[in-house]
Design an enzyme around this catalytic site. Sequence first.
Site, PDB file in Angstrom:
ATOM      1  CB  SER A 214      -1.021   0.184   1.172  1.00  0.00           C
ATOM      2  OG  SER A 214      -1.716  -1.253   1.298  1.00  0.00           O
ATOM      3  CB  SER A 252      -1.800  -1.879  -3.476  1.00  0.00           C
ATOM      4  OG  SER A 252      -1.062  -0.556  -2.960  1.00  0.00           O
ATOM      5  CG  ASP A 254      -2.246   2.259  -3.899  1.00  0.00           C
ATOM      6  OD1 ASP A 254      -1.320   1.838  -3.289  1.00  0.00           O
ATOM      7  OD2 ASP A 254      -2.291   1.692  -5.206  1.00  0.00           O
TER       8      ASP A 254
END
Length: 319
Positions: A214, A252, A254
Amino acid sequence: MRVRELGVVPGDLPTGRLNAITDVPGVLVGQTTLANGEVNTGVTAVVPPDFAAGLPAAVAVGNGYGKLVGSTQVDELGVLETPILLTGTLSVFRVADALLSWLLARDPSATSLNPVVGETNDGYLSDIRSRPITAEHVFAALDTASAELPAEGNVGAGTGTTALGFKAGIGTSSRMVGGGTVGVLVQANFSGTLTVLGTPLRPPIEKPAPEGNSCMIVLATDLPLDARQLGRVARRSIFAMGKAGSDFSPGSGDYAIAFSTRRAVVPMVDTALKEVFQASTEATEEALLNSLTMATTVTGYNGNTQYAVPEELIRNRGR
């Protein structure tokens, strides 16, 4: 070394004095680091000036596989009313509770507060299930926050993070634009191939990327932007992850959180945002690279090792 010391200069806009988020007047950063073998984690606090009065703010989501406490109220109202704290995934809720305690102690009359806490998963190098962050660690990060150059690499919330095949951590950078400053701080922990000014650079020792990748991006400015415009600027900072080599994995989370320290009655016109977008992208790209070049090799949880990026791999790759 910071990436500029290695001969790499992302973009064209000038930096602030420190080339850091703390170049934005009034913005402070404090960090608590836990690094003792099996545990490599911490807390990073970004403390805006006069946050209790509410500041224009926005959240941009590149991929929502994460835990960003308080984000929906920021989305709904376009207002940030607390510091922004970063930590490891399973410590988010303890950090949010401690931040709430810290805020209540400052304002005995408060009955509703929206603590904002983000995370990345540092479980490859840290015993994440132990949830080692305590209220005292959070208070220490907040109470020692300063306007100096924040430490980068293996510190605070970046103590146990990895990115692009190397040890990463906290990174920061800034750009001067339009009579003001855009500053960025990142907690880098994502997969992909490290890319420096367009050149892919693979690790000397190839290994599978740890799970739980991340990135948290905090963007501050003193330019007169409203919440809608800050959302546009925040999205450009996520784009910069691609310039650094992110593969934007489905695992991830983000996120970018942008705030302005100015409550402008009349915000900038949108046609003037081109260089602000450029500042957001350039500062984020450089902050990501600093998070790598300032990190050092760590052997942590279960003997897992993540190696620092070799200086010679990056040196003089740019202008």
